[in-house]
Design a protein around this motif. Sequence first.
Motif, PDB file in Angstrom:
ATOM      1  N   GLY A   1       0.777  -1.126  -0.175  1.00 19.80           N
ATOM      2  CA  GLY A   1      -0.024  -0.054   0.146  1.00 19.80           C
ATOM      3  C   GLY A   1       0.712   1.077  -0.080  1.00 19.80           C
ATOM      4  O   GLY A   1       2.095   1.150  -0.139  1.00 19.80           O
ATOM      5  N   THR A   2       0.220   2.320   0.121  1.00 21.43           N
ATOM      6  CA  THR A   2       0.868   3.624   0.008  1.00 21.43           C
ATOM      7  C   THR A   2       0.902   4.189   1.349  1.00 21.43           C
ATOM      8  O   THR A   2      -0.032   4.364   2.173  1.00 21.43           O
ATOM      9  CB  THR A   2       0.258   4.623  -0.906  1.00 21.43           C
ATOM     10  N   ARG A   3       1.973   4.651   1.976  1.00 19.69           N
ATOM     11  CA  ARG A   3       2.191   5.462   3.024  1.00 19.69           C
ATOM     12  C   ARG A   3       2.624   6.853   3.195  1.00 19.69           C
ATOM     13  O   ARG A   3       3.383   7.223   2.234  1.00 19.69           O
ATOM     14  CB  ARG A   3       3.500   4.655   3.941  1.00 19.69           C
ATOM     15  N   TYR A   4       1.963   7.464   4.074  1.00 22.79           N
ATOM     16  CA  TYR A   4       2.266   9.106   4.117  1.00 22.79           C
ATOM     17  C   TYR A   4       2.872   9.392   5.479  1.00 22.79           C
ATOM     18  O   TYR A   4       2.205   9.302   6.470  1.00 22.79           O
ATOM     19  CB  TYR A   4       0.824   9.840   3.782  1.00 22.79           C
ATOM     20  N   GLU A   5       3.937  10.054   5.235  1.00 22.93           N
ATOM     21  CA  GLU A   5       4.742  10.604   6.537  1.00 22.93           C
ATOM     22  C   GLU A   5       4.926  12.075   6.542  1.00 22.93           C
ATOM     23  O   GLU A   5       5.400  12.543   5.242  1.00 22.93           O
ATOM     24  CB  GLU A   5       5.929   9.717   6.561  1.00 22.93           C
ATOM     25  N   GLY A   6       4.223  12.927   7.353  1.00 18.59           N
ATOM     26  CA  GLY A   6       4.399  14.086   7.409  1.00 18.59           C
ATOM     27  C   GLY A   6       5.788  14.593   8.023  1.00 18.59           C
ATOM     28  O   GLY A   6       6.229  14.011   8.809  1.00 18.59           O
ATOM     29  N   ASP A   7       6.027  15.757   7.582  1.00 20.23           N
ATOM     30  CA  ASP A   7       7.289  16.403   7.780  1.00 20.23           C
ATOM     31  C   ASP A   7       7.169  17.866   7.741  1.00 20.23           C
ATOM     32  O   ASP A   7       6.356  18.278   7.100  1.00 20.23           O
ATOM     33  CB  ASP A   7       8.441  16.091   7.042  1.00 20.23           C
TER      34      ASP A   7
END
Length: 125
Positions: free
Chosen positions: A107-113
């Motif tokens: 799947g697709t992962r989203y990590e905020g920065d």
Amino acid sequence: QVQPVESGGGLVQAGGSLRLSCAASGRAFSGYNMGWFRQAPGKEREFVAAITWSGATTYYADSAKGRFTISRGNAENTVHLQMNSLKPEDTAVYYCAAVIIAVTLTGTRYEGDYWGQGTQVTVSA
């Protein structure tokens, strides 16, 4: 790096609309994928929507598909989240952030920065 500042939150009735804006300082803004996350009381922060650096591709959480639209203006260093057909369960603090998007086999992962301070969205029933 970028420094996002959110605006546009508020109180709205169920079924209504809000448009969140994110103004990001930093000369490298156009090189960052950007996105929105939200955190409801007592819950973990969750991904809402993201847009690639060029604006060519957008990603949405299932809860946002068909109701929310993310857009960006690289000339203005801005990102917007148009939210329609709002529901009480959309109530949360909404955060703008630079986003690392990782497409994997599972799947697709989203990590905020580079997070902003957040803007409160409250949807009344």
